[in-house]
Design a protein around this motif. Structure first.
Motif, PDB file in Angstrom:
ATOM      1  N   HIS A 184       0.986  -1.318   0.117  1.00 33.88           N
ATOM      2  CA  HIS A 184       0.310   0.236   0.395  1.00 33.88           C
ATOM      3  C   HIS A 184       0.548   1.043   0.124  1.00 33.88           C
ATOM      4  N   THR A 185      -0.100   2.428  -0.460  1.00 32.72           N
ATOM      5  CA  THR A 185       0.582   3.521  -0.194  1.00 32.72           C
ATOM      6  C   THR A 185       0.244   4.376   1.127  1.00 32.72           C
ATOM      7  N   ALA A 186       0.906   4.860   1.638  1.00 36.04           N
ATOM      8  CA  ALA A 186       0.502   5.335   2.622  1.00 36.04           C
ATOM      9  C   ALA A 186       1.015   6.803   2.563  1.00 36.04           C
ATOM     10  N   GLN A 187       1.783   7.348   1.642  1.00 38.74           N
ATOM     11  CA  GLN A 187       2.402   9.361   1.087  1.00 38.74           C
ATOM     12  C   GLN A 187       1.177   9.505   1.123  1.00 38.74           C
ATOM     13  N   ILE A 188       0.187   9.213   0.091  1.00 40.41           N
ATOM     14  CA  ILE A 188      -0.849   9.899   0.070  1.00 40.41           C
ATOM     15  C   ILE A 188      -1.971   9.648   0.654  1.00 40.41           C
ATOM     16  N   LEU A 189      -1.623   8.740   1.448  1.00 41.16           N
ATOM     17  CA  LEU A 189      -3.142   9.487   2.114  1.00 41.16           C
ATOM     18  C   LEU A 189      -2.256  10.934   3.775  1.00 41.16           C
ATOM     19  N   GLN A 190      -1.406  10.690   3.969  1.00 41.33           N
ATOM     20  CA  GLN A 190      -0.696  11.814   4.392  1.00 41.33           C
ATOM     21  C   GLN A 190      -0.809  13.428   2.953  1.00 41.33           C
ATOM     22  N   VAL A 191      -0.847  12.738   2.815  1.00 39.70           N
ATOM     23  CA  VAL A 191      -0.700  14.067   1.342  1.00 39.70           C
ATOM     24  C   VAL A 191      -1.695  14.863   0.907  1.00 39.70           C
ATOM     25  N   ILE A 192      -3.051  13.601   1.420  1.00 42.03           N
ATOM     26  CA  ILE A 192      -4.513  14.178   1.677  1.00 42.03           C
ATOM     27  C   ILE A 192      -4.828  14.778   2.868  1.00 42.03           C
ATOM     28  N   THR A 193      -4.730  14.544   3.937  1.00 46.31           N
ATOM     29  CA  THR A 193      -4.771  14.594   4.932  1.00 46.31           C
ATOM     30  C   THR A 193      -4.152  16.151   5.395  1.00 46.31           C
ATOM     31  N   LEU A 194      -3.204  16.712   4.914  1.00 48.56           N
ATOM     32  CA  LEU A 194      -2.962  17.783   4.369  1.00 48.56           C
ATOM     33  C   LEU A 194      -3.431  18.506   3.484  1.00 48.56           C
ATOM     34  N   LEU A 195      -3.897  18.182   3.053  1.00 49.44           N
ATOM     35  CA  LEU A 195      -5.229  18.974   2.027  1.00 49.44           C
ATOM     36  C   LEU A 195      -5.856  19.767   2.111  1.00 49.44           C
ATOM     37  N   PHE A 196      -6.340  18.696   3.301  1.00 46.39           N
ATOM     38  CA  PHE A 196      -8.054  18.813   3.637  1.00 46.39           C
ATOM     39  C   PHE A 196      -7.526  19.907   4.907  1.00 46.39           C
ATOM     40  N   LEU A 197      -6.815  20.241   5.400  1.00 45.40           N
ATOM     41  CA  LEU A 197      -6.811  20.929   6.774  1.00 45.40           C
ATOM     42  C   LEU A 197      -6.220  22.010   6.265  1.00 45.40           C
ATOM     43  N   THR A 198      -5.621  22.340   5.256  1.00 42.29           N
ATOM     44  CA  THR A 198      -5.160  23.511   4.163  1.00 42.29           C
ATOM     45  C   THR A 198      -6.452  24.345   3.902  1.00 42.29           C
ATOM     46  N   LEU A 199      -7.192  23.449   3.206  1.00 48.71           N
ATOM     47  CA  LEU A 199      -8.894  23.657   2.265  1.00 48.71           C
ATOM     48  C   LEU A 199      -9.126  23.834   3.736  1.00 48.71           C
ATOM     49  N   GLY A 200      -9.729  23.670   5.051  1.00 51.83           N
ATOM     50  CA  GLY A 200     -10.497  23.848   6.040  1.00 51.83           C
ATOM     51  C   GLY A 200      -9.488  25.032   7.148  1.00 51.83           C
ATOM     52  N   CYS A 201      -8.465  25.594   6.790  1.00 54.39           N
ATOM     53  CA  CYS A 201      -8.241  26.608   7.079  1.00 54.39           C
ATOM     54  C   CYS A 201      -8.444  28.200   6.325  1.00 54.39           C
ATOM     55  N   VAL A 202      -8.160  27.760   4.773  1.00 57.42           N
ATOM     56  CA  VAL A 202      -8.982  29.247   3.986  1.00 57.42           C
ATOM     57  C   VAL A 202      -9.885  29.084   4.730  1.00 57.42           C
ATOM     58  N   ALA A 203     -10.589  28.233   4.519  1.00 55.53           N
ATOM     59  CA  ALA A 203     -12.618  28.077   4.972  1.00 55.53           C
ATOM     60  C   ALA A 203     -12.936  29.170   5.768  1.00 55.53           C
ATOM     61  N   GLY A 262      -7.214  -0.058   0.698  1.00 48.62           N
ATOM     62  CA  GLY A 262      -5.626   0.160   0.605  1.00 48.62           C
ATOM     63  C   GLY A 262      -5.541   0.746  -0.805  1.00 48.62           C
ATOM     64  N   ILE A 263      -4.268   1.797  -1.539  1.00 44.17           N
ATOM     65  CA  ILE A 263      -4.077   2.053  -2.748  1.00 44.17           C
ATOM     66  C   ILE A 263      -2.596   1.436  -2.992  1.00 44.17           C
ATOM     67  N   PRO A 264      -2.239   0.554  -4.632  1.00 43.16           N
ATOM     68  CA  PRO A 264      -1.818   0.029  -4.681  1.00 43.16           C
ATOM     69  C   PRO A 264      -0.276   0.619  -4.822  1.00 43.16           C
ATOM     70  N   SER A 265       0.258   0.961  -4.389  1.00 38.35           N
ATOM     71  CA  SER A 265       2.015   2.193  -4.881  1.00 38.35           C
ATOM     72  C   SER A 265       2.099   2.102  -5.845  1.00 38.35           C
ATOM     73  N   TYR A 266       1.948   1.309  -6.928  1.00 37.23           N
ATOM     74  CA  TYR A 266       2.056   2.139  -8.033  1.00 37.23           C
ATOM     75  C   TYR A 266       1.279   2.558  -9.001  1.00 37.23           C
ATOM     76  N   LEU A 267       0.359   2.693  -8.040  1.00 36.53           N
ATOM     77  CA  LEU A 267      -0.681   3.758  -8.796  1.00 36.53           C
ATOM     78  C   LEU A 267      -0.875   4.541  -8.329  1.00 36.53           C
ATOM     79  N   GLY A 268      -0.416   5.029  -6.388  1.00 33.55           N
ATOM     80  CA  GLY A 268      -0.358   6.009  -6.232  1.00 33.55           C
ATOM     81  C   GLY A 268       0.051   7.558  -6.784  1.00 33.55           C
ATOM     82  N   LEU A 269       1.182   7.902  -7.847  1.00 35.55           N
ATOM     83  CA  LEU A 269       1.799   7.916  -8.302  1.00 35.55           C
ATOM     84  C   LEU A 269       1.327   8.471  -9.681  1.00 35.55           C
ATOM     85  N   ASN A 270       0.755   9.265  -9.614  1.00 34.90           N
ATOM     86  CA  ASN A 270       0.072   9.718 -11.476  1.00 34.90           C
ATOM     87  C   ASN A 270      -0.380  11.132 -12.098  1.00 34.90           C
ATOM     88  N   VAL A 271      -0.187  11.241 -13.233  1.00 40.51           N
ATOM     89  CA  VAL A 271      -0.262  12.337 -13.471  1.00 40.51           C
ATOM     90  C   VAL A 271      -1.347  12.986 -13.910  1.00 40.51           C
TER      91      VAL A 271
END
Length: 320
Positions: A184-203, A262-271
């Motif tokens: 699984h890829t855990a890093q993408i979930l970390q990025v998503i968490t930071l993203l939602f926290l940032t959007l919450g702060c902006v709102a 879970g997100i397969p790690s080979y699909l986690g980074l895509n365009v």
């Protein structure tokens, strides 16, 4: 590099590498090939849609490199799978389906390790583009290409030499091997968490600024009031533009974050994911930089984005 072998079928329950097993999913080789093939098609489609300015930003140059790597890997995996009997040779090495499982895990680890460096590099690139004097196009392309190659090399060296990555393979004959263990890829979930926290702060900032502006300012507070009004205006416009474009994906990411999927790690980074991150970074940096550096204009613009048109209207009356 150590390799953990998983016993076959019934004895698999006695496998003592419990932590590694919890982080993996068992996917058929055919599904891996189809997933990579679909990822390649989507990547090149997005690169084609952004062809006019794809090389004007770090994220664009990295997207092209990622598409090329995915294509090369997909062709290699397909060739190995077709010649699954072991007759395919490369540099005196007989390639079998074991190598598909091994390489897809290594590739997934490299993609996972690249998540945060790519975000940081793209953020720095956007900040410099918006707030500083832009470089000539050729110089910018050279810098972006150099950083892209350097990130790929350093990440590969990290995975092979410094990380605690242990590939997991089934202990069966390569003639019978039909499925691979994929991390699984855990890093993408970390990025998503930071993203939602940032959007919450902006709102939250937009709401608090609105309440602050409801109070009539005194003469000494006119300047601060104008700046607050401008920042609130940018924050609201950024939020609206970003949500109008990416609301469906945000809903999907929220579900992904809440459910134990879970997100397969080979699909986690895509365009597609990189395009989303590019728009998100533009939104954040525009909120931080534009009110401070471009209030003298009636319109402020940030670098081109094929999916979002980042143009903000300022009220000059509020700033006078």
């Amino acid at each position: 590099m150590k390799i953990a072998l998983i016993p076959e079928k019934a004895s698999m329950r006695k496998w003592n590498i419990h932590s590694s097993r919890q982080q993996t999913m068992n996917i058929s080789i055919t599904s891996i090939l189809l997933g990579l093939g679909g990822k390649c098609l989507l990547s090149w489609l997005l690169v084609f849609l952004q062809r006019k300015h794809i090389c004007r930003s770090f994220m664009g140059v990295f997207s092209v490199s990622l598409s090329a790597v995915d294509t090369a890997v997909s062709l290699l995996f397909t060739t190995i799978h077709i010649h699954g009997d072991g007759h395919l040779m490369l540099l005196d090495l007989r390639l079998t389906r074991y190598h598909i499982c091994l390489l897809v895990q290594i590739l997934g680890q490299i993609y996972s390790a690249l998540q945060w460096p790519v975000v940081i590099a793209a953020a720095l690139d956007q900040f410099c583009t918006i707030s500083l004097q832009p470089l000539p196009s050729r110089a910018k392309w050279i810098v972006h290409s150099f950083v892209t190659v350097l990130l790929w090399l350093l990440t590969a060296l990290y995975v092979f030499l410094l990380s605690d990555f242990v590939p997991v393979l089934e202990d069966v004959s390569h003639h019978l091997l039909q499925q691979c263990w994929v991390f699984h890829t855990a890093q993408i979930l970390q990025v998503i968490t930071l993203l939602f926290l940032t959007l919450g702060c902006v709102a939250l900032h937009a709401v608090c600024s609105t309440r602050l502006l409801e109070k009539p300012p005194v003469k000494e507070q006119i300047t601060d009031h104008s700046r607050t009004h401008s920042r609130r205006s940018v924050a609201c416009q950024v939020l609206c533009i970003f949500l109008n474009t990416w609301a469906p994906l945000l809903i999907f990411l929220a579900v992904l974050l809440l459910l134990p999927l879970g997100i397969p790690s080979y699909l986690g980074l895509n365009v597609a994911w990189l395009c989303f991150l590019n728009s998100f970074l533009m939104a954040v940096i525009s909120c931080v930089v534009c009110p401070a550096s471009q209030l003298a204009r009636s319109v402020a613009a940030v670098p081109a984005d094929s999916l979002c048109e980042w143009r903000f209207n300022f009220s000059l009356a509020a700033e006078s």
